[in-house]
Design a protein around this motif. Sequence first.
Motif, PDB file in Angstrom:
ATOM      1  N   PHE A 188      -7.948   2.375  -7.327  1.00 57.84           N
ATOM      2  CA  PHE A 188      -8.400   2.627  -8.693  1.00 57.84           C
ATOM      3  C   PHE A 188      -7.247   2.506  -9.693  1.00 57.84           C
ATOM      4  CE2 PHE A 188      -9.507   5.374 -12.275  1.00 57.84           C
ATOM      5  CZ  PHE A 188     -10.756   4.885 -12.590  1.00 57.84           C
ATOM      6  N   ILE A 189      -6.300   3.434  -9.620  1.00 61.71           N
ATOM      7  CA  ILE A 189      -5.258   3.484 -10.650  1.00 61.71           C
ATOM      8  C   ILE A 189      -4.352   2.251 -10.584  1.00 61.71           C
ATOM      9  CG2 ILE A 189      -3.238   4.787 -11.429  1.00 61.71           C
ATOM     10  CD1 ILE A 189      -4.736   7.310 -10.745  1.00 61.71           C
ATOM     11  N   LEU A 239      -8.116   6.657  -4.614  1.00 71.40           N
ATOM     12  CA  LEU A 239      -7.971   6.844  -6.062  1.00 71.40           C
ATOM     13  C   LEU A 239      -6.656   6.229  -6.533  1.00 71.40           C
ATOM     14  CD1 LEU A 239      -9.371   8.252  -8.466  1.00 71.40           C
ATOM     15  CD2 LEU A 239      -7.930  10.224  -8.041  1.00 71.40           C
ATOM     16  N   ILE A 280     -12.935  12.476 -12.647  1.00 69.99           N
ATOM     17  CA  ILE A 280     -13.978  11.861 -11.825  1.00 69.99           C
ATOM     18  C   ILE A 280     -14.660  12.921 -10.952  1.00 69.99           C
ATOM     19  CG2 ILE A 280     -14.412  10.173  -9.991  1.00 69.99           C
ATOM     20  CD1 ILE A 280     -12.071   8.545 -11.171  1.00 69.99           C
ATOM     21  N   ILE A 330      -6.871  12.164 -13.723  1.00 65.12           N
ATOM     22  CA  ILE A 330      -7.930  11.168 -13.506  1.00 65.12           C
ATOM     23  C   ILE A 330      -8.857  11.637 -12.378  1.00 65.12           C
ATOM     24  CG2 ILE A 330      -8.371   8.800 -12.722  1.00 65.12           C
ATOM     25  CD1 ILE A 330      -5.749   8.026 -14.187  1.00 65.12           C
ATOM     26  N   GLY A 331      -8.244  12.163 -11.301  1.00 63.36           N
ATOM     27  CA  GLY A 331      -9.051  12.696 -10.194  1.00 63.36           C
ATOM     28  C   GLY A 331      -9.933  13.838 -10.654  1.00 63.36           C
ATOM     29  N   ASN A 342      -0.818  12.421 -13.866  1.00 60.90           N
ATOM     30  CA  ASN A 342      -1.874  11.500 -14.305  1.00 60.90           C
ATOM     31  C   ASN A 342      -2.920  11.293 -13.214  1.00 60.90           C
ATOM     32  OD1 ASN A 342      -0.054  10.134 -12.734  1.00 60.90           O
ATOM     33  ND2 ASN A 342      -0.042   8.272 -13.968  1.00 60.90           N
ATOM     34  N   LEU A 343      -2.447  11.218 -11.949  1.00 58.06           N
ATOM     35  CA  LEU A 343      -3.383  11.082 -10.824  1.00 58.06           C
ATOM     36  C   LEU A 343      -4.299  12.294 -10.758  1.00 58.06           C
ATOM     37  CD1 LEU A 343      -4.088   9.439  -8.180  1.00 58.06           C
ATOM     38  CD2 LEU A 343      -2.523  10.954  -7.013  1.00 58.06           C
ATOM     39  N   LEU A 357      -9.817  10.329  -0.337  1.00 59.12           N
ATOM     40  CA  LEU A 357     -10.098  10.418  -1.778  1.00 59.12           C
ATOM     41  C   LEU A 357      -8.840  10.107  -2.586  1.00 59.12           C
ATOM     42  CD1 LEU A 357     -11.958  11.243  -4.160  1.00 59.12           C
ATOM     43  CD2 LEU A 357     -11.062  13.549  -3.898  1.00 59.12           C
ATOM     44  N   ILE A 358      -7.737  10.771  -2.230  1.00 58.87           N
ATOM     45  CA  ILE A 358      -6.487  10.576  -2.968  1.00 58.87           C
ATOM     46  C   ILE A 358      -5.945   9.158  -2.736  1.00 58.87           C
ATOM     47  CG2 ILE A 358      -4.103  11.379  -3.226  1.00 58.87           C
ATOM     48  CD1 ILE A 358      -6.247  13.320  -4.254  1.00 58.87           C
TER      49      ILE A 358
END
Lengths: 274, 414
Positions: free
Chosen positions: A165-166, A161, B162, B158-159, B154-155, A157-158
């Motif tokens: 994504f980022i 992400l 979601i 955003i996580g 920020n991660l 997941l991390i």
Amino acid sequence: MDRSRRISLIIFAGIIILFILSWIIKSTTLLNVGTESLLSIRDAFFITFAAFLTLAIFSFLYKDNPYYKFAEHLFVGVSAAYWMCVGFWSTFVGNFIPKVSTTLSNFFEVPPKEFDIFYFIPLILGLMLLMRLSPKGGWLSRWSLAFIVGTTAGLNLIRYLRTDFITQVSNTFIPLLVDWNGIGPFFSDFSLSASGQFVMTLGNWVIFIGVFSGLIYFFFSKEHKGFFGHASRVGIWVLMITFGASFGYTVMGRVSLLVGRLTFLFKDWLGLIS
Amino acid sequence: MLSYLKPSQVISIFLFLFIILFSFASLAISQDTETIEEIIADSVNIFIPTTATDVVAVDHVYDCGEAVDVSWTLSTDDEKIGEYKILRAGEGSPDFVQVGVVLPGNFSFIDKSVESGQSYIYKIAAVYNGNAVESEPSNIVIPDTEPVNWNLLNLFLIGLLIAGAVIYLISHAKSGKKLFIRKIAGLEAIDEAIGRATEMGRPILFIPGINDMDDVQTIAGITLLGRVAKVVADYDIKINMPVARSLVMTTARETIREAYIGAGRPDAYSDDMVRYITDEQFGYVAAVDGIMVREKPATCFYLGAFFAESLILAETGNSIGAIQIAGTAMPAQLPFFVAACDYTLIGEELIAASDYLSGEPRQLGSLKGQDVGKLLAMIALIIGVLSITIADAWGVDFFVWLSDKMDAMFTIQN
């Protein structure tokens, strides 16, 4: 004996003769370059056998045949056994034993490490997986499976992400007007060079529209109708163009694999190229 | 005068004078030697570089006290020296040991061989031709643990957004409210393909990729297998599933067994429907190709994670005239499936298809939650790209500020 069987036997006999001939010639060649006699006979056998297996696999391009079946079954059998050995020696002996038992480490001749009780957790999970073999304890294996799936999902997941994504979003933050000094200079300094203003601007537009329309294509909460439908169609076009480029690129890579096998046949086996 | 002295006294005086003279002579010789060495050194002009200065050691942030950041000002002879040695000593200890080496031009080093809570001092030695000139020692540093990495705020946000959307939408779906998911075209093709196998009386081949159960694509493939197996059980078609991983074999057997039980035909299920072949990629491919040309399945499903075997499998399936439906999220393999298969579920469509078919609130809510993430990405893209375009082209202050903020929001620092 019917005709097809007779032809099969003739082909089989021909292959045997060719194999033996190749073995003898290769042994002689290796002897001539100074290899020890027994070694040259052994190496010549392996080179000839590898060439035979390569040609047997290639024969599938014509149709399924007993030689392909032989190579296939040999490959599957050897590789299955190989991976089982790798699993035992690298995971069980290489990772587990040194952390839990000095006696077993000495027995398997691996250097023991500091005792770590946590290594019994994967052992227990592994044993639970094997409970599938028991008619009554099969349900226990689901716990191990759930552990594998759950931890992987959590860890990924991390990672996804962050990278998918980022980083993707931040890399798409690009100006749609590169080095913009007004419409006049844009046309007066117009150039089609790769580092020119027009090509750079066009490239940024393609990236932005490609990413945006791709996102719309993979948006499942809205029907692809109207603007959304048009945008998703642009998205699939972008994907298909990308696939086309990727197809060509990968095929070239596969050709290099073919070249590798042909090099083996013509260089190592037949000695026709140096 | 010496005649007044005893012989022993004369000898003692001579000995004393001899020792004095010898000492002076030795001193003079050693001074001469030094002078000679200096002369030789001067004659060959040995270069001694200036030292690095301002050595600063600070605790590496956001770790468990496992590292120290050391920085310094370069020697003024930086372009001439060979390397900088990083020397470390415990607080109060005179013994400095080398913990690293960097090339000239580098003015920082991360020492990852420290222990949390211990005190350390650093020196930098500028080395030229074997001659090392050590700097003044740094400040004392104690590596420490920082439980929260604020660089990843920020991660986290955003996580959180979601994940929050996923949790909310799952609970929304569980409460019985319907979540809209658009129709996925490839799913209709699945039913058509199974129907064709029924009509032709030939088996179905299902390949779940070559990755293990820790790959989400394999899980999605197995979920779709549940759907396929249900129809297969209803229509009494033979399904053949060679696999490359033992865990996939056990999971697939369980999935098909449940489908047959669900269809009320547990007796028709057999463990032989799912067979382990080998973990070796191309051994597996050789076997599956053989199965294809010998059993001639009417329909081939390739749903999971695929690598170089994708084109080999799809081409063989094409050559036997089977209907082929593929789905993978491996970008490099999608072109082959698109070229050789009748229908391809591209990337996330594979996951979405399994969620759509399962109809489970958890999976549907998760899919909708991911759509929230995509929506967020689209909004961010529009704002980010417009702001950076206007900021770059016309330098409007507000958009410069906005583009900086957007960039900071979507930049991950380690």
